[in-house]
Enzyme design. Structure first.
Site, short mmCIF file in Angstrom:
data_model
loop_
_atom_site.label_atom_id
_atom_site.label_comp_id
_atom_site.label_asym_id
_atom_site.label_seq_id
_atom_site.Cartn_x
_atom_site.Cartn_y
_atom_site.Cartn_z
CD GLU A 82 21.52 3.11 61.06
OE1 GLU A 82 21.23 3.06 62.28
OE2 GLU A 82 21.77 4.18 60.48
CD GLU A 123 21.25 -2.59 55.74
OE1 GLU A 123 21.92 -1.76 55.09
OE2 GLU A 123 20.17 -2.30 56.29
#
Length: 339
Positions: free
Chosen positions: A310, A166
């Site tokens: 991430e 994310e």
């Protein structure tokens, strides 16, 4: 389609096969437990784990107006550009494991239409949930649907394992609020430093989340999607959809750290049948992550003091799944060697 319980006959067969391999019983420790879990997820005694796809859901958060992050909201779009150019940590780790990195705009506050990413923007970020609901229930459900759709496309393309990641400035605040709301644990115990705020900033963040939970009149008996709509994030809801779709289609999903695990919490609240399918890559240094892991009764694979997000921790954990599947498929049995 629905999430089915593990087939006990497959589990039993996997355990029997493990015990026939050329090693002392249980000597590969947690790797053996992972191999059995993968058998349960895939319904294959000798599961094939290959072609990982990293799904990075990106969205902004209105709560950043309250000064809860060390970085400005514009960083979300800047980092998406970095993902596209291959310069982020997740790109590095993705190349290491041969994974495709797929970025999804589910709610970036800005025009990123020129970027070669998946464009499924539901809104330009969430609202400031200190003053109003982060989004409508319809928007929250739409984000879950986006995640399901992206996961389904990856699976159709032949990816046999998905990795959640994310990007969204402010999403540790939304995650902390969701964890406090779903678990009932005091906000002080959940909130960490996020992207690097100081102790004064952490105290402010705690106060804001407490006030927000009160203002939004969060109650434990609310429908889960309503809680997500009140204090959640669009990318968190989307990743919950990825996790649910993976489980329904018997594809392993490696769940990253604090934010992605919050998505797992949302997924488990929406459908408790997903719990046995949860593979959480690592334990973040965010204090709320341990609370969440205990609540879900999931033990992470790694502990590396990460707090980047991430999907980085999940990418680092991928070789463990690869190894667990390979021992089932490639390791000789005692019978094979004449014992």
């Amino acid at each position: 389609m629905k999430i089915t319980p593990f087939n006990q006959s497959v589990i039993n067969e996997a355990e029997i096969h493990l015990n026939k391999l050329t090693k002392p019983l249980g000597s590969l420790g947690r790797l053996e437990l992972l191999a059995v879990q993968l058998a349960g997820i895939t319904e294959e005694v000798k599961p094939v784990i290959e072609k990982p796809a990293i799904i990075v859901a990106a969205a902004d958060h209105g709560i950043v107006e309250e000064g809860v992050s060390a970085y400005p909201q514009a960083v979300t779009a800047i980092m998406v550009d970095n993902f596209v150019k291959g310069g982020a940590a997740i790109n590095v780790f993705g190349r290491q494991i041969g994974a495709k990195v797929q970025v999804v705009d589910v709610g970036i506050n800005g025009d990123v239409l020129a970027q070669p990413i998946i464009h499924e923007k539901i809104n330009n970020g969430t609202k400031n949930f200190l003053h109003e609901d982060a989004m409508t229930e319809e928007e929250a459900q739409a984000a879950v649907t986006v995640g399901r759709s992206v996961a389904a496309t990856c699976i159709e393309e032949g990816h046999r394992v998905l990795i959640t990641g994310e990007m969204g400035i402010g999403n540790t605040t939304a995650s902390s609020a969701l964890i406090a709301a779903f678990t009932g644990v005091d906000v002080e115990k959940v909130v960490g430093i996020g992207t690097g705020i100081d102790e004064e900033g952490r105290a402010r963040k705690i106060n804001i989340i407490k006030r927000a939970l009160a203002e939004r009149e969060i109650a434990a008996n609310m429908p889960p999607i309503q809680i997500v709509a009140k204090v959640g994030g669009l990318e968190i809801a989307a990743l919950a959809g990825v996790i649910l779709e993976g489980a329904e289609q018997h594809i392993p999903v490696i769940i990253d750290g604090f934010i992605s695990s919050t998505a797992a919490l949302v997924a488990a609240s929406l459908n408790p049948a997903v719990r046995p399918y949860l593979i959480i890559a690592h334990e973040s240094v965010e204090p709320g992550h341990q609370i969440l892991l205990n609540y879900l009764s999931v033990r992470p694979l790694l502990q590396l003091d990460l707090r980047l997000g991430e999907g980085t921790g999940a990418a680092l954990a991928y070789p463990l799944l690869d190894a667990a599947s390979r021992i089932m498929r490639e390791m000789a049995t005692f019978e094979d060697i004449g014992m």
